[in-house]
Design an enzyme around this catalytic site. Structure first.
Site, PDB file in Angstrom:
ATOM      1  N   THR A  51      26.433   2.295 -25.656  1.00 40.31           N
ATOM      2  CA  THR A  51      26.547   1.519 -26.876  1.00 40.31           C
ATOM      3  C   THR A  51      26.987   2.468 -27.967  1.00 40.31           C
ATOM      4  O   THR A  51      26.885   3.681 -27.821  1.00 40.31           O
ATOM      5  CB  THR A  51      25.211   0.844 -27.243  1.00 40.31           C
ATOM      6  OG1 THR A  51      25.465  -0.227 -28.124  1.00 40.31           O
ATOM      7  CG2 THR A  51      24.250   1.790 -27.894  1.00 40.31           C
ATOM      8  N   THR A  76      32.188   2.080 -24.835  1.00 39.53           N
ATOM      9  CA  THR A  76      32.275   1.458 -26.159  1.00 39.53           C
ATOM     10  C   THR A  76      33.531   0.600 -26.231  1.00 39.53           C
ATOM     11  O   THR A  76      34.593   1.030 -25.789  1.00 39.53           O
ATOM     12  CB  THR A  76      32.331   2.554 -27.253  1.00 39.53           C
ATOM     13  OG1 THR A  76      31.159   3.358 -27.164  1.00 39.53           O
ATOM     14  CG2 THR A  76      32.428   1.958 -28.644  1.00 39.53           C
ATOM     15  N   GLY A 120      35.735   3.541 -29.632  1.00 39.91           N
ATOM     16  CA  GLY A 120      36.106   2.724 -28.483  1.00 39.91           C
ATOM     17  C   GLY A 120      37.351   3.217 -27.766  1.00 39.91           C
ATOM     18  O   GLY A 120      37.539   2.950 -26.579  1.00 39.91           O
ATOM     19  N   CYS A 156      35.392   6.664 -25.968  1.00 38.26           N
ATOM     20  CA  CYS A 156      34.211   6.496 -25.115  1.00 38.26           C
ATOM     21  C   CYS A 156      34.391   5.292 -24.190  1.00 38.26           C
ATOM     22  O   CYS A 156      34.594   4.171 -24.667  1.00 38.26           O
ATOM     23  CB  CYS A 156      32.966   6.310 -25.982  1.00 38.26           C
ATOM     24  SG  CYS A 156      31.462   6.005 -25.034  1.00 38.26           S
TER      25      CYS A 156
END
Length: 177
Positions: free
Chosen positions: A6, A167, A161, A164
């Protein structure tokens, strides 16, 4: 099967505080859900928060935090400290695996089960697997642009995002002005 990943980011600028998070939940090597909501309002709308870690654990902690917030008459720091003390001392709570970001108009705190209540030195803080990327992007934007807190948070999560794998850019955001 382990659930991973997350990114939760808190940003303050010019009287506006934002907490936002991505929507991805990963189970093993599979994206399990892409539109999870990891950010919410608490304390009759006066507190915004986000979590990283176990959903069930975070929800249990949110419930306890709300009780501490009410009993401290809206004092965010006192509520955070009281929750952390209880989290550390209670045998059942000690097993909960989550990190919380909580914020009001003036403050952002990271609350952990290790006994920490941390206020960031800068006007940004992030948790979760994409947290370091979002934090770095937010700090660069805070230092080098005139963007507001909301724009910084959106751009930073989007950058995280792109880096990662846990994400995505399906952003949920709460704002306090």
């Amino acid at each position: 099967m382990d659930f991973h990943g997350t990114t939760i980011l808190g940003v303050k600028r010019n009287g506006k505080t934002v907490i936002c998070g991505d929507g991805q939940v990963t189970m093993g090597e599979t994206i399990f859900k892409g539109n999870a909501k990891k950010v919410r309002r608490l304390g009759e709308g006066k507190v915004i928060s986000g979590f990283a870690g176990s959903v069930a654990d975070a929800l249990a902690l949110y419930e306890r935090f709300e009780g501490k917030y009410k009993s401290s008459h809206g004092n965010l720091m006192k509520a955070a400290v009281e929750l952390t003390k209880e989290w550390r001392m209670d045998k059942a709570l000690r097993r909960l695996e989550a990190l919380l970001l909580v914020a009001d108009k003036e403050n952002i705190f990271l609350i952990s089960g290790n006994g920490e209540v941390m206020e960031p030195q800068e006007d940004a803080i992030a948790i979760g697997s994409g947290g370091p990327y979002a934090y770095a992007a937010a700090m660069a934007l805070l230092r080098n642009t005139d963007l507001d807190a909301e724009e910084i948070a959106q751009k930073a999560i989007k950058i995280a995002g792109e880096i990662c794998i846990y994400t995505n850019d399906n952003i949920t955001m709460e704002i306090i002005e």
